[in-house]
Scaffold this active site. Structure first.
Site, short mmCIF file in Angstrom:
data_model
loop_
_atom_site.label_atom_id
_atom_site.label_comp_id
_atom_site.label_asym_id
_atom_site.label_seq_id
_atom_site.Cartn_x
_atom_site.Cartn_y
_atom_site.Cartn_z
N GLU A 248 34.57 11.16 -97.06
CA GLU A 248 35.13 10.15 -97.93
C GLU A 248 36.10 9.25 -97.20
O GLU A 248 36.80 9.67 -96.28
CB GLU A 248 35.86 10.80 -99.11
CG GLU A 248 35.95 9.84 -100.27
CD GLU A 248 36.82 10.37 -101.39
OE1 GLU A 248 36.52 10.06 -102.54
OE2 GLU A 248 37.79 11.06 -101.10
N CYS B 113 44.14 25.16 -92.05
CA CYS B 113 45.47 25.18 -92.67
C CYS B 113 45.33 25.77 -94.08
O CYS B 113 44.36 25.47 -94.79
CB CYS B 113 46.05 23.77 -92.72
SG CYS B 113 46.25 23.06 -91.07
N CYS C 21 41.86 4.78 -95.23
CA CYS C 21 42.04 6.16 -94.74
C CYS C 21 40.67 6.70 -94.37
O CYS C 21 39.78 6.79 -95.22
CB CYS C 21 42.68 6.99 -95.86
SG CYS C 21 42.79 8.74 -95.46
N CYS D 270 37.01 10.41 -110.62
CA CYS D 270 36.60 11.46 -109.72
C CYS D 270 35.49 12.32 -110.31
O CYS D 270 34.52 12.64 -109.65
CB CYS D 270 37.81 12.33 -109.48
SG CYS D 270 37.85 12.94 -107.87
N CYS E 59 36.76 20.96 -90.97
CA CYS E 59 37.81 21.08 -89.95
C CYS E 59 37.92 22.55 -89.58
O CYS E 59 37.84 23.42 -90.43
CB CYS E 59 39.14 20.57 -90.48
SG CYS E 59 40.48 20.65 -89.24
N CYS F 281 44.79 23.46 -97.27
CA CYS F 281 43.91 22.29 -97.12
C CYS F 281 42.47 22.63 -97.50
O CYS F 281 41.88 23.57 -96.97
CB CYS F 281 43.96 21.80 -95.68
SG CYS F 281 42.78 20.49 -95.33
N1 SAH Z 1 43.94 16.93 -89.64
C1 SAH Z 1 44.94 15.94 -89.67
C2 SAH Z 1 44.60 14.74 -90.51
C3 SAH Z 1 43.90 14.99 -91.82
S1 SAH Z 1 44.78 15.82 -93.07
C4 SAH Z 1 46.26 16.54 -90.08
O1 SAH Z 1 46.29 17.69 -90.49
O2 SAH Z 1 47.27 15.85 -89.93
C5 SAH Z 1 45.86 14.53 -93.66
C6 SAH Z 1 47.13 15.06 -94.35
O3 SAH Z 1 46.83 15.66 -95.64
C7 SAH Z 1 47.82 16.13 -93.54
O4 SAH Z 1 49.21 15.92 -93.49
C8 SAH Z 1 47.47 17.38 -94.31
O5 SAH Z 1 48.37 18.40 -94.04
C9 SAH Z 1 47.51 16.89 -95.74
N2 SAH Z 1 46.86 17.78 -96.71
C10 SAH Z 1 45.81 18.59 -96.52
N3 SAH Z 1 45.51 19.28 -97.64
C11 SAH Z 1 46.38 18.90 -98.58
C12 SAH Z 1 46.58 19.24 -99.95
N4 SAH Z 1 45.80 20.11 -100.59
N5 SAH Z 1 47.59 18.64 -100.60
C13 SAH Z 1 48.38 17.75 -99.97
N6 SAH Z 1 48.23 17.36 -98.69
C14 SAH Z 1 47.26 17.94 -97.98
FE1 SF4 Z 2 42.30 20.33 -90.58
FE2 SF4 Z 2 44.70 21.33 -91.19
FE3 SF4 Z 2 44.32 18.65 -91.14
FE4 SF4 Z 2 43.19 20.17 -93.07
S1 SF4 Z 2 45.38 19.82 -92.74
S2 SF4 Z 2 42.20 18.52 -91.93
S3 SF4 Z 2 42.70 22.06 -91.94
S4 SF4 Z 2 44.19 20.11 -89.40
#
Ligand code: SAH
Ligand code: SF4
Length: 364
Positions: free
Chosen positions: A91, A115, A104, A338, A111, A118
């Protein structure tokens, strides 16, 4: 199988043309047609000799990922869903604001970094996106927004904050970044292109050397114990290394601060004491904070911090003189859009799509 010219930056395209006995200025013309004019039909590239157009038709193509859906919400946020084959959907979100329009974009399908908060991470890693798939999101969005007279803004900023970890797909990400910055392609300023990383320290150094753009770092915790849990890559590159890497990056960066992203998790990382700890951790790094209200998804163990606690957290940071913004949460109309979106997509991509949309809601 023809070569997809969207996979090349300027140097790559020149090399491809040279291999076929064509001059560098021809490569530049084609680059401009593709990226500045959004043209994918060689026959429409009218200042190029017919013989070369025919030659290109025989050996090359211009193919961006296919749009599965395009959804506009009341606040102007627009979501594009792309099919990248093999059941993978990614997306891209366009966010119009007063002074700018931000796109974005995603760099991976899934990934690997897992995390804990996420949904992309929970989905696991599918594959790296190709250059054509990364730049193709911008190419498609530009075409669509440019063609739509009601579109509020064109794209002035790009953030690599969609699905995936950009620095884990380094080569393709950098090639796509070069196209974003190239005056013969998108001509965006380095200050207006932001890579977001969870903190791949050695690759941050490479990015500084090869293509320094603005940097956002996903911090989410102020000590290693908690960050090890939330952002597992921290076990490999702990906070003191990450802070040092941020300062090294800033020596070459187009901006004089790093943006720290911090997801607000109820009872996990949102106390006043933790805000203090965060200030101490980042004391020597010129930075801004971006607080992100957690966006829950099915099966996630967390809840979003209540609004007053997010406000308090932001106040503590701001009282210490650090610029702090809080990302908007989704409006009801977006949730409705959505649901409709999820109902429209291909069967195969439905599961992934829902998760992607959930992840992105928070960024609108
Ligand atoms: N992988 C990279 C970029 C993509 S994620 C990174 O981690 O920075 C983009 C942002 O969204 C990151 O700061 C991530 O931590 C955040 N993010 C991921 N899952 C989320 C969620 N469920 N709620 C809020 N922010 C989230
Ligand atoms: Fe990957 Fe973590 Fe970024 Fe999610 S928040 S996209 S798992 S690096």
């Amino acid at each position: 199988m023809t070569v997809n010219l969207l996979d090349f930056d300027a140097a790559g395209l020149r090399a491809f043309f040279a291999e076929h006995g064509e001059k560098p200025f021809r490569a530049r013309q084609v680059l401009r047609w593709m990226h500045r004019s959004g043209q994918d039909d060689f026959d429409a590239m009218t200042d190029i000799a017919k013989s070369l157009r025919e030659k290109l038709r025989g050996m090359a193509s211009v193919i961006a990922p296919a749009i599965v859906s395009d959804t506009l919400s009341d606040d102007g946020t627009r979501k594009f869903l792309f099919d990248v084959g093999g059941g993978n959907a990614i997306e891209t979100v366009f966010i119009p604001e007063d002074e700018r329009g931000t796109l974005c974009i995603s760099t991976q399908a899934g990934c690997a970094l897992d995390c804990s908060f996420c949904s992309t991470g929970k989905q696991g890693f599918n594959r790296n996106l190709t250059v054509a798939e990364i730049i193709g999101q911008l190419w498609q969005a530009n075409r669509i927004l440019g063609a739509d007279p009601s579109a509020e803004r064109i794209i002035s900023n790009v953030v690599l904050m969609g699905m995936g970890e950009p620095l884990a797909n380094f080569e393709n990400t950098v090639t796509a970044l070069r196209l974003m910055l190239d005056d013969n392609a998108y001509g965006l300023s380095r200050r207006r292109v932001t890579v977001s990383t969870s903190g791949l320290v050695p690759v941050m150094d490479r990015l500084a050397d090869e293509c320094a753009v603005a940097l956002a770092v996903s911090l989410h915790a102020a000590n290693d114990k908690l960050r090890d849990e939330l952002v597992p890559i921290n076990r490999k590159y702990p906070l003191h290394e990450l802070m040092a890497a941020c300062n090294r990056y800033l020596l070459k960066a187009p901006r004089d601060f790093v943006t720290f992203e911090y997801v607000m998790l109820d009872g996990v990382n949102d106390s006043a004491a933790q805000a203090g700890e965060l200030l101490a951790l980042t004391r020597d790094v010129p930075c801004k904070f971006n607080l992100i209200p957690f966006n829950p998804f099915p099966g996630s163990p967390y809840r979003c911090s209540p609004a007053p606690r997010i406000r308090r957290f932001a106040e503590i940071l701001m009282e210490a003189g650090v610029v702090t913004t809080t990302r908007k949460t989704r409006g009801d109309d977006i949730a409705a859009a959505c649901g409709q979106l999820a109902g429209q997509v291909l069967d195969k991509t439905r599961r992934i799509t829902r998760r992607t949309i959930e992840l992105h809601e928070v960024r609108t």
